[in-house]
Motif scaffolding. Structure first.
Motif, PDB file in Angstrom:
ATOM      1  N   THR A 424       0.840  -1.211   0.000  1.00 31.87           N
ATOM      2  CA  THR A 424       0.000   0.000   0.000  1.00 31.87           C
ATOM      3  C   THR A 424       0.868   1.252   0.000  1.00 31.87           C
ATOM      4  OG1 THR A 424      -0.199   0.008   2.421  1.00 31.87           O
ATOM      5  CG2 THR A 424      -1.917  -1.131   1.177  1.00 31.87           C
ATOM      6  N   ARG A 425       2.074   1.153   0.573  1.00 33.22           N
ATOM      7  CA  ARG A 425       3.006   2.288   0.541  1.00 33.22           C
ATOM      8  C   ARG A 425       3.652   2.446  -0.823  1.00 33.22           C
ATOM      9  NH1 ARG A 425       8.160   0.886   3.689  1.00 33.22           N
ATOM     10  NH2 ARG A 425       8.472  -0.259   1.711  1.00 33.22           N
ATOM     11  N   ASP A 426       4.054   1.342  -1.442  1.00 31.11           N
ATOM     12  CA  ASP A 426       4.905   1.418  -2.629  1.00 31.11           C
ATOM     13  C   ASP A 426       4.137   1.434  -3.954  1.00 31.11           C
ATOM     14  OD1 ASP A 426       7.095   1.461  -0.976  1.00 31.11           O
ATOM     15  OD2 ASP A 426       7.488  -0.693  -1.141  1.00 31.11           O
ATOM     16  N   LEU A 427       2.881   1.061  -3.948  1.00 31.95           N
ATOM     17  CA  LEU A 427       2.097   1.129  -5.185  1.00 31.95           C
ATOM     18  C   LEU A 427       1.797   2.586  -5.525  1.00 31.95           C
ATOM     19  CD1 LEU A 427      -0.322  -1.862  -4.619  1.00 31.95           C
ATOM     20  CD2 LEU A 427       1.221  -1.601  -6.575  1.00 31.95           C
ATOM     21  N   ALA A 428       2.070   2.994  -6.748  1.00 31.40           N
ATOM     22  CA  ALA A 428       1.918   4.391  -7.176  1.00 31.40           C
ATOM     23  C   ALA A 428       0.522   4.618  -7.757  1.00 31.40           C
ATOM     24  CB  ALA A 428       2.998   4.748  -8.190  1.00 31.40           C
ATOM     25  N   PHE A 429      -0.472   4.472  -6.887  1.00 28.05           N
ATOM     26  CA  PHE A 429      -1.863   4.622  -7.295  1.00 28.05           C
ATOM     27  C   PHE A 429      -2.607   5.430  -6.233  1.00 28.05           C
ATOM     28  CE2 PHE A 429      -0.186   0.954  -9.398  1.00 28.05           C
ATOM     29  CZ  PHE A 429      -0.741   0.996 -10.674  1.00 28.05           C
ATOM     30  N   GLY A 430      -3.586   6.208  -6.682  1.00 24.20           N
ATOM     31  CA  GLY A 430      -4.293   7.108  -5.763  1.00 24.20           C
ATOM     32  C   GLY A 430      -5.157   6.400  -4.752  1.00 24.20           C
ATOM     33  N   THR A 431      -5.646   5.223  -5.077  1.00 21.39           N
ATOM     34  CA  THR A 431      -6.407   4.393  -4.143  1.00 21.39           C
ATOM     35  C   THR A 431      -5.831   2.992  -4.175  1.00 21.39           C
ATOM     36  OG1 THR A 431      -8.464   5.644  -4.442  1.00 21.39           O
ATOM     37  CG2 THR A 431      -8.667   3.405  -3.599  1.00 21.39           C
ATOM     38  N   VAL A 432      -5.561   2.434  -3.005  1.00 20.46           N
ATOM     39  CA  VAL A 432      -5.077   1.058  -2.907  1.00 20.46           C
ATOM     40  C   VAL A 432      -5.969   0.325  -1.911  1.00 20.46           C
ATOM     41  CG1 VAL A 432      -3.153  -0.468  -2.371  1.00 20.46           C
ATOM     42  CG2 VAL A 432      -2.707   1.764  -3.408  1.00 20.46           C
ATOM     43  N   TRP A 433      -6.564  -0.767  -2.371  1.00 15.71           N
ATOM     44  CA  TRP A 433      -7.399  -1.599  -1.514  1.00 15.71           C
ATOM     45  C   TRP A 433      -6.622  -2.831  -1.074  1.00 15.71           C
ATOM     46  CZ3 TRP A 433      -9.832   0.069  -6.260  1.00 15.71           C
ATOM     47  CH2 TRP A 433     -10.824   1.037  -6.095  1.00 15.71           C
ATOM     48  N   ASN A 442     -17.628   7.981   0.720  1.00 12.54           N
ATOM     49  CA  ASN A 442     -17.690   9.417   0.443  1.00 12.54           C
ATOM     50  C   ASN A 442     -16.787  10.228   1.362  1.00 12.54           C
ATOM     51  OD1 ASN A 442     -19.506   9.207  -1.689  1.00 12.54           O
ATOM     52  ND2 ASN A 442     -21.266   9.201  -0.314  1.00 12.54           N
ATOM     53  N   GLU A 443     -16.442   9.652   2.499  1.00 16.22           N
ATOM     54  CA  GLU A 443     -15.584  10.361   3.456  1.00 16.22           C
ATOM     55  C   GLU A 443     -14.112  10.358   3.053  1.00 16.22           C
ATOM     56  OE1 GLU A 443     -19.286   9.024   5.500  1.00 16.22           O
ATOM     57  OE2 GLU A 443     -17.840   8.097   4.137  1.00 16.22           O
ATOM     58  N   MET A 444     -13.733   9.538   2.068  1.00 18.07           N
ATOM     59  CA  MET A 444     -12.345   9.392   1.667  1.00 18.07           C
ATOM     60  C   MET A 444     -12.103   9.992   0.284  1.00 18.07           C
ATOM     61  SD  MET A 444     -10.564   7.879   4.067  1.00 18.07           S
ATOM     62  CE  MET A 444     -11.498   8.873   5.249  1.00 18.07           C
ATOM     63  N   PRO A 445     -10.911  10.581   0.045  1.00 16.97           N
ATOM     64  CA  PRO A 445     -10.634  11.210  -1.249  1.00 16.97           C
ATOM     65  C   PRO A 445     -10.405  10.184  -2.344  1.00 16.97           C
ATOM     66  CG  PRO A 445      -8.700  11.324   0.148  1.00 16.97           C
ATOM     67  CD  PRO A 445      -9.805  10.770   1.005  1.00 16.97           C
ATOM     68  N   PHE A 446     -10.700  10.586  -3.590  1.00 15.95           N
ATOM     69  CA  PHE A 446     -10.507   9.724  -4.749  1.00 15.95           C
ATOM     70  C   PHE A 446      -9.866  10.536  -5.857  1.00 15.95           C
ATOM     71  CE2 PHE A 446     -11.854   8.051  -8.861  1.00 15.95           C
ATOM     72  CZ  PHE A 446     -11.511   6.719  -8.742  1.00 15.95           C
ATOM     73  N   GLY A 447      -8.797  10.004  -6.433  1.00 17.23           N
ATOM     74  CA  GLY A 447      -8.115  10.661  -7.541  1.00 17.23           C
ATOM     75  C   GLY A 447      -6.834   9.929  -7.850  1.00 17.23           C
ATOM     76  N   GLY A 448      -6.249  10.222  -9.015  1.00 18.24           N
ATOM     77  CA  GLY A 448      -5.138   9.425  -9.482  1.00 18.24           C
ATOM     78  C   GLY A 448      -3.803  10.129  -9.514  1.00 18.24           C
ATOM     79  N   PHE A 449      -2.785   9.353  -9.909  1.00 23.01           N
ATOM     80  CA  PHE A 449      -1.429   9.834 -10.113  1.00 23.01           C
ATOM     81  C   PHE A 449      -1.089   9.659 -11.600  1.00 23.01           C
ATOM     82  CE2 PHE A 449      -0.301   7.952  -5.656  1.00 23.01           C
ATOM     83  CZ  PHE A 449      -1.090   8.908  -5.042  1.00 23.01           C
ATOM     84  N   GLY A 450       0.000  10.283 -12.014  1.00 24.13           N
ATOM     85  CA  GLY A 450       0.506  10.084 -13.369  1.00 24.13           C
ATOM     86  C   GLY A 450      -0.519  10.433 -14.433  1.00 24.13           C
ATOM     87  N   GLN A 451      -0.637   9.563 -15.445  1.00 25.16           N
ATOM     88  CA  GLN A 451      -1.547   9.814 -16.561  1.00 25.16           C
ATOM     89  C   GLN A 451      -3.014   9.670 -16.160  1.00 25.16           C
ATOM     90  OE1 GLN A 451      -0.673  10.142 -20.211  1.00 25.16           O
ATOM     91  NE2 GLN A 451       1.329  10.743 -19.435  1.00 25.16           N
ATOM     92  N   SER A 452      -3.260   9.273 -14.924  1.00 26.69           N
ATOM     93  CA  SER A 452      -4.646   9.212 -14.441  1.00 26.69           C
ATOM     94  C   SER A 452      -5.146  10.555 -13.946  1.00 26.69           C
ATOM     95  CB  SER A 452      -4.770   8.162 -13.329  1.00 26.69           C
ATOM     96  OG  SER A 452      -4.616   6.860 -13.848  1.00 26.69           O
TER      97      SER A 452
END
Length: 478
Positions: A424-433, A442-452
């Motif tokens: 969860t620390r090393d994956l370069a993604f805005g949300t990691v499950w 709805n209480e948690m932020p959602f959005g991406g990194f890089g080309q996302s």
């Protein structure tokens, strides 16, 4: 599916006449038949909508958070009460199962309710004397007019993700839905305009030309787009001319990392169900499954069994897990990806073809024997297609997962807590499950990194995204 043609002032305003030449057709993807023909807004109509929003902002921007919250709650209640009409419009126009559309409407109402509450919460620093003799405070002010451009895969939900925080923050809005799926958005705009002051929410219909006019208008202070990467780049470039703020929620190529110590049957069932939800037309769909060597064969067997239980069919049929893709063009795009993967040496384990019936249906498709740099791994298909790759060490699996341009969402399936936290620390993604996928709060932020893309939706942070912070500093007389 639609028991009666959708009607009302905005449907009348945008319905095409025989004399209109610049029009867009909204289809039912389950039949391929047209549902409605709408005319596209001209640049002059976009400018008029911005002007109306600008005038309304003079009053709306000075309303209190409590006043705005009360109106958003009223809209949420009305949306929920009319939920069946909205669900049927969404299902007919997008092709998603009616049961799924009903769930989405209930969720959309909750987005409005959450943002109504978030509008009344400030995270600003406390006022105080940070320099001797002066008192500092901060203000969270609305931006003004914001332009919202929403996609075709979740038309109403994506509109709520943008519209609710924008209004809650005190902005006025010009909203442009996808020309492919405007029906539920028109229905919502009619409902909301009955509650909101005139000019606070403005709707324009059209394609990329209409969107460009909105992005380029100098009075628009922020543009929020959900769409593909190429469109996002064009929006960012156009917005730079006036240095307006931009939010971009773009594509995804979500990896699901499955380790041998995970509950394999549970992982297979949940990943299959979420991968083909909405016919795979979801930027967070787990379309890249990367399995540890020791679990690969067992997982693939369980995954293929789970996929075999999924039914592609009529959106009105309660037994259908997913329906058609959005258009003939999208169906041909999906077919092209599958055929090119075959030609490159990949193995199609199941599916791989369009369904022989009216509409734009494609089989649930699972592809193996792919290489990391293959097109099918690197590019977003946005359809019911999943690749399965084999991974060795943790480092190799992490490198494979991060080895794409996208960075929207990912999941890790393991019972090893230390490994889960490390990934969860090393994956370069805005949300990691962890041990789940495609679960949103709805209480948690959602959005991406890089080309996302960049910028966050959902959570109280979304209110700040649609606001500007001002430092006020005063010195007492004498």
């Amino acid at each position: 599916m639609l028991t009666a043609p959708l009607a009302g002032p905005l449907f009348d305003q945008w319905r095409a006449s025989p004399d209109d030449t610049d029009v867009a057709v909204a289809y039912n993807p389950a039949t391929g038949e047209p549902l409605a023909v709408h005319r596209n807004a001209s640049p002059e109509e976009v400018a008029a909508a911005v002007e109306k929003a600008t005038a309304a902002f003079r009053t709306w921007g000075r309303t209190t958070p409590a006043e705005r919250a009360e109106l958003l709650l009223t809209i949420a209640n009305r949306l929920e009460a009319a939920g069946e009409d909205f669900a049927r419009a969404e299902s007919a126009n997008v092709g998603k199962p009616l049961a799924l559309a009903r769930e989405e409407i209930a969720y959309d109402a909750d987005v409005l309710r959450f943002m109504a509450g978030a509008a009344r919460i400030s995270h600003a620093a406390a006022a105080g004397e940070y320099l001797n003799g002066s008192t500092s405070m901060t203000r969270r002010d609305p931006l003004g007019v914001v332009g919202l451009i929403t996609p075709w895969n979740y038309p109403l939900m994506e509109a709520m993700w943008k519209l609710a925080p924008a209004l809650a923050a005190g902005n006025t809005v010009v909203l442009k839905p996808s020309e492919l799926t405007p029906l539920s958005t028109i229905l919502f705009a009619q409902l909301a305009q009955e509650v909101l002051p005139d000019g606070v929410l403005n709707l324009v219909l059209g394609d990329g030309t209409t969107g460009a006019a909105l992005v380029e208008h100098p009075a628009v202070r922020l543009v929020s787009l959900t769409g593909d990467v190429s469109t996002g780049k064009k929006v960012a470039a156009a917005a730079s001319a006036t240095l307006k703020r931009v939010h971009l929620e773009l594509g995804g190529k979500a990896p699901a990392l499955v380790f041998a110590d995970a509950p394999l049957e549970t992982a297979a069932a949940e990943l299959a169900a979420t991968a083909f939800l909405n016919a795979g037309q979801d930027c967070t769909a787990p379309c890249r499954v990367i399995v540890e060597d020791a679990a690969h064969d067992s997982f693939v067997d369980a995954y293929l069994k789970a996929v075999a239980d999924l039914r592609c069919g009529d959106p009105e049929d309660e037994s259908s897990h997913f329906g058609p893709v959005i258009s003939r063009r999208q169906l041909e795009r999906v077919e092209g990806f599958v055929e090119r993967a075959r030609s490159a040496g990949a193995s199609v384990l199941t599916g791989g073809h369009r369904v022989d019936r009216p509409g734009w249906f494609h089989e649930a498709t699972v592809i193996a024997d792919v290489q990391q740099d293959d097109e099918i791994v690197q590019r977003e298909v946005f359809g019911p297609v999943v690749t399965i790759q084999r991974g060795g060490s943790d480092d190799e699996i992490l490198t494979m997962a991060n080895g794409v341009d996208y960075g929207l969402a990912a999941s890790v399936w393991t019972n090893d807590v230390a490994r889960g936290l490390r990934f969860t620390r090393d994956l370069a993604f805005g949300t990691v499950w962890l041990n789940q996928h495609m679960v949103l709060a709805n209480e948690m932020p959602f959005g991406g990194f890089g080309q996302s893309g960049y910028g966050k939706e959902l959570s109280a942070h979304a209110i700040d995204e649609y606001s500007q912070v001002k430092h006020v500093m005063l010195r007492a007389a004498g």
